[in-house]
Motif scaffolding. Structure first.
Motif, PDB file in Angstrom:
ATOM      1  N   UNK A 159       0.837  -1.207   0.000  1.00  0.00           N
ATOM      2  CA  UNK A 159       0.000   0.000   0.000  1.00  0.00           C
ATOM      3  C   UNK A 159       0.866   1.248   0.000  1.00  0.00           C
ATOM      4  N   UNK A 160       1.906   1.250   0.829  1.00  0.00           N
ATOM      5  CA  UNK A 160       2.776   2.423   0.908  1.00  0.00           C
ATOM      6  C   UNK A 160       3.472   2.678  -0.419  1.00  0.00           C
ATOM      7  N   UNK A 161       3.897   1.610  -1.117  1.00  0.00           N
ATOM      8  CA  UNK A 161       4.545   1.773  -2.420  1.00  0.00           C
ATOM      9  C   UNK A 161       3.603   2.496  -3.378  1.00  0.00           C
ATOM     10  N   UNK A 162       2.351   2.083  -3.431  1.00  0.00           N
ATOM     11  CA  UNK A 162       1.403   2.683  -4.366  1.00  0.00           C
ATOM     12  C   UNK A 162       1.081   4.127  -3.995  1.00  0.00           C
ATOM     13  N   UNK A 163       0.845   4.394  -2.718  1.00  0.00           N
ATOM     14  CA  UNK A 163       0.555   5.764  -2.292  1.00  0.00           C
ATOM     15  C   UNK A 163       1.740   6.681  -2.585  1.00  0.00           C
ATOM     16  N   UNK A 164       2.960   6.200  -2.301  1.00  0.00           N
ATOM     17  CA  UNK A 164       4.152   7.023  -2.542  1.00  0.00           C
ATOM     18  C   UNK A 164       4.350   7.272  -4.029  1.00  0.00           C
ATOM     19  N   UNK A 165       4.097   6.254  -4.852  1.00  0.00           N
ATOM     20  CA  UNK A 165       4.257   6.412  -6.299  1.00  0.00           C
ATOM     21  C   UNK A 165       3.299   7.454  -6.848  1.00  0.00           C
ATOM     22  N   UNK A 166       2.052   7.434  -6.373  1.00  0.00           N
ATOM     23  CA  UNK A 166       1.074   8.430  -6.825  1.00  0.00           C
ATOM     24  C   UNK A 166       1.434   9.819  -6.307  1.00  0.00           C
ATOM     25  N   UNK A 167       1.927   9.889  -5.072  1.00  0.00           N
ATOM     26  CA  UNK A 167       2.259  11.182  -4.476  1.00  0.00           C
ATOM     27  C   UNK A 167       3.397  11.865  -5.213  1.00  0.00           C
ATOM     28  N   UNK A 168       4.451  11.126  -5.546  1.00  0.00           N
ATOM     29  CA  UNK A 168       5.579  11.776  -6.220  1.00  0.00           C
ATOM     30  C   UNK A 168       5.253  12.126  -7.671  1.00  0.00           C
ATOM     31  N   UNK A 169       4.231  11.486  -8.229  1.00  0.00           N
ATOM     32  CA  UNK A 169       3.764  11.858  -9.574  1.00  0.00           C
ATOM     33  C   UNK A 169       2.729  12.976  -9.536  1.00  0.00           C
ATOM     34  N   UNK A 170       2.309  13.316  -8.331  1.00  0.00           N
ATOM     35  CA  UNK A 170       1.276  14.355  -8.141  1.00  0.00           C
ATOM     36  C   UNK A 170       0.019  14.012  -8.941  1.00  0.00           C
ATOM     37  N   UNK A 217      -6.380   4.860   7.337  1.00  0.00           N
ATOM     38  CA  UNK A 217      -5.126   5.438   7.862  1.00  0.00           C
ATOM     39  C   UNK A 217      -4.204   5.958   6.772  1.00  0.00           C
ATOM     40  N   UNK A 218      -4.292   5.397   5.562  1.00  0.00           N
ATOM     41  CA  UNK A 218      -3.433   5.847   4.476  1.00  0.00           C
ATOM     42  C   UNK A 218      -3.921   7.169   3.902  1.00  0.00           C
ATOM     43  N   UNK A 219      -5.216   7.379   3.905  1.00  0.00           N
ATOM     44  CA  UNK A 219      -5.743   8.689   3.496  1.00  0.00           C
ATOM     45  C   UNK A 219      -5.270   9.765   4.465  1.00  0.00           C
ATOM     46  N   UNK A 220      -5.170   9.402   5.745  1.00  0.00           N
ATOM     47  CA  UNK A 220      -4.693  10.354   6.753  1.00  0.00           C
ATOM     48  C   UNK A 220      -3.205  10.640   6.560  1.00  0.00           C
ATOM     49  N   UNK A 221      -2.439   9.603   6.215  1.00  0.00           N
ATOM     50  CA  UNK A 221      -0.997   9.764   6.014  1.00  0.00           C
ATOM     51  C   UNK A 221      -0.704  10.600   4.777  1.00  0.00           C
ATOM     52  N   UNK A 222      -1.558  10.482   3.750  1.00  0.00           N
ATOM     53  CA  UNK A 222      -1.375  11.236   2.504  1.00  0.00           C
ATOM     54  C   UNK A 222      -2.609  12.127   2.278  1.00  0.00           C
ATOM     55  N   UNK A 223      -2.767  13.174   3.078  1.00  0.00           N
ATOM     56  CA  UNK A 223      -4.005  13.974   3.025  1.00  0.00           C
ATOM     57  C   UNK A 223      -4.217  14.717   1.712  1.00  0.00           C
ATOM     58  N   UNK A 224      -3.151  14.997   0.988  1.00  0.00           N
ATOM     59  CA  UNK A 224      -3.279  15.754  -0.268  1.00  0.00           C
ATOM     60  C   UNK A 224      -3.480  14.857  -1.487  1.00  0.00           C
ATOM     61  N   UNK A 225      -3.505  13.563  -1.272  1.00  0.00           N
ATOM     62  CA  UNK A 225      -3.615  12.621  -2.389  1.00  0.00           C
ATOM     63  C   UNK A 225      -5.079  12.262  -2.636  1.00  0.00           C
ATOM     64  N   UNK A 226      -5.503  12.423  -3.872  1.00  0.00           N
ATOM     65  CA  UNK A 226      -6.857  12.024  -4.242  1.00  0.00           C
ATOM     66  C   UNK A 226      -6.901  10.505  -4.416  1.00  0.00           C
TER      67      UNK A 226
END
Length: 305
Positions: A182-193, A236-245
Motif C-alpha cells: 500500500x505504501x509503495x502505491x501511495x508514494x508512487x502516486x504522491x511523487x507523480x502528483x 489510515x493511508x488517506x490520513x498519512x497522505x491527506x493531499x492525495x486524491x
C-alpha cells in the motif's frame, strides 16, 4: 561509525527494445525519487560449441559487454542531465544475477516485450524468474513505452509528457492488506502528483455461488461489506497522505480482468506477490500473472510476507 547505504534504481539492460524502454523508465523514476541509476548488463557465458563459433568473436562480445551499456548510459545522461548514472557488468545467469542485484536496489526495472494490437506484455522466463524471487519491488516495462504514455493527452488529444500523470492503480486484497504494498502505491502516486485508484475485486464464497444469481439482496449485502472493509483498510493511508486524491472500487468479478481494464488509463499498476519460503518455492500468483501478461501500463510487483 555507521555506514549509510543509499539504495538506487537498477535497470537490467541487454540491448533489446524492451530493455532500452526499461532503462528510460528507470531514469525517469530515479529522477522522481532523487536516487542514482545503475544499468546492469549480464553477460551469460555461451555453451562451449557456440563460444568457438566465428560469428561470436571478440568484436561481437565486446559490443554486447561494453558498447551497449556504455552507449545507453551516454544517451540517458544527455536526456537526463544531472542524473547519476553508473554501469555494472556482470557474468552469469541473468535471472540469478538480476535477482541478486535487486537486493541492493530501491527497485529493479526490467523490460518485457509488448503484444501488438491489444497492448500488454509477453513476459520472458528471465523476467518471471526475477519477479518470483526478488526481495525488492520489480517493475516490468513494455517495449516501446514512452514517457508520454504515462501522461494525460494534451487539450488537442496529442500524447505529451508535459501534462499531468495518469492515475496510479493499486490492486489490493483486503484480506491480506500488506503495508509495504500500500505504501509503495501511495508514494508512487504522491511523487507523480496524480491520483490513486484502488481496485479490490471480489467474488462470492463457494457456498453462496449457487443462489447468488437469484438473490440480489444477498449480492448487495456482500458488496456493501466489501466496500466497508476497503474503506477501513484505506482510512489510515488517506490520513498519512491527506493531499492525495484516492478513489476506491470494489467491483464484483475477476481481479485480474478489472486491473487489466484499469491499466488502459493508468501510468503505473501496482500489485503484490506473497513471499513463500517453504518447500513449494517461489511463484507468481494468478492475479499478478494475469496483470503481467496483459496490462497496458508498466507493472510494479511488490513482494510481501
Amino acid at each position: 561509525m555507521i555506514r549509510t547505504i543509499t539504495l538506487g534504481v537498477t535497470a537490467g539492460l541487454d540491448g533489446s527494445r524492451e530493455s532500452r524502454a526499461a532503462a528510460e523508465w528507470a531514469a525517469r523514476e530515479a529522477e522522481l525519487l532523487g536516487l542514482p541509476l545503475k544499468l546492469v548488463h549480464v553477460d551469460e557465458p555461451s555453451p562451449a560449441p557456440l563460444a568457438q563459433a566465428p560469428l561470436l568473436g571478440a568484436e561481437t562480445l565486446q559490443y554486447w559487454t561494453e558498447r551497449v551499456p556504455r552507449e545507453a548510459a551516454e544517451g540517458i545522461r544527455l536526456r537526463h542531465p544531472g542524473l547519476d548514472v553508473k554501469i555494472e557488468q556482470l557474468s552469469g545467469r541473468p535471472a540469478e544475477a538480476l535477482t541478486d542485484e535487486a537486493k541492493d536496489a530501491e527497485l529493479l526495472v526490467l523490460g518485457s516485450r509488448g503484444l501488438s494490437g491489444i497492448g500488454g506484455f509477453m513476459v520472458g522466463s528471465v523476467g518471471l524468474a526475477v519477479v518470483a524471487r526478488a526481495e525488492r519491488p520489480v517493475v516490468l516495462v513494455r517495449a516501446g513505452e514512452q514517457a508520454a504514455d504515462e501522461h494525460e493527452p494534451d487539450p488537442a488529444g496529442i500524447p505529451s509528457a508535459a501534462t499531468a500523470f495518469r492515475p496510479v492503480v493499486l490492486g489490493l486484497d483486503i484480506e491480506n492488506p500488506d503495508e509495504a504494498l500500500i505504501d509503495f502505491a501511495f508514494a508512487a502516486a504522491s511523487r507523480r502528483r496524480t491520483s490513486l485508484r484502488v481496485v479490490h475485486a471480489w467474488d462470492v464464497p463457494p457456498y453462496y455461488a449457487y443462489g447468488l444469481s437469484v438473490d440480489l439482496e444477498l449480492h448487495e449485502s456482500l458488496a456493501r461489506a466489501e466496500n466497508t472493509a476497503l474503506t477501513e483498510v484505506l482510512s489510515p493511508w488517506r490520513t498519512k497522505y491527506p493531499d492525495l486524491e484516492v478513489t476506491a472500487e470494489s467491483p464484483y468479478g475477476s481481479p485480474g480482468s478489472h486491473l487489466v481494464d484499469a491499466s488502459r488509463t493508468a501510468s503505473l499498476v501496482v500489485v503484490g506477490r506473497r513471499v513463500r519460503r517453504g518447500p513449494v518455492g517461489a511463484h507468481v500468483g494468478p492475479v499478478t500473472h494475469a496483470v503481467l501478461h496483459h496490462c497496458a501500463a508498466p507493472v510494479a510487483v511488490v513482494p510481501h510476507d
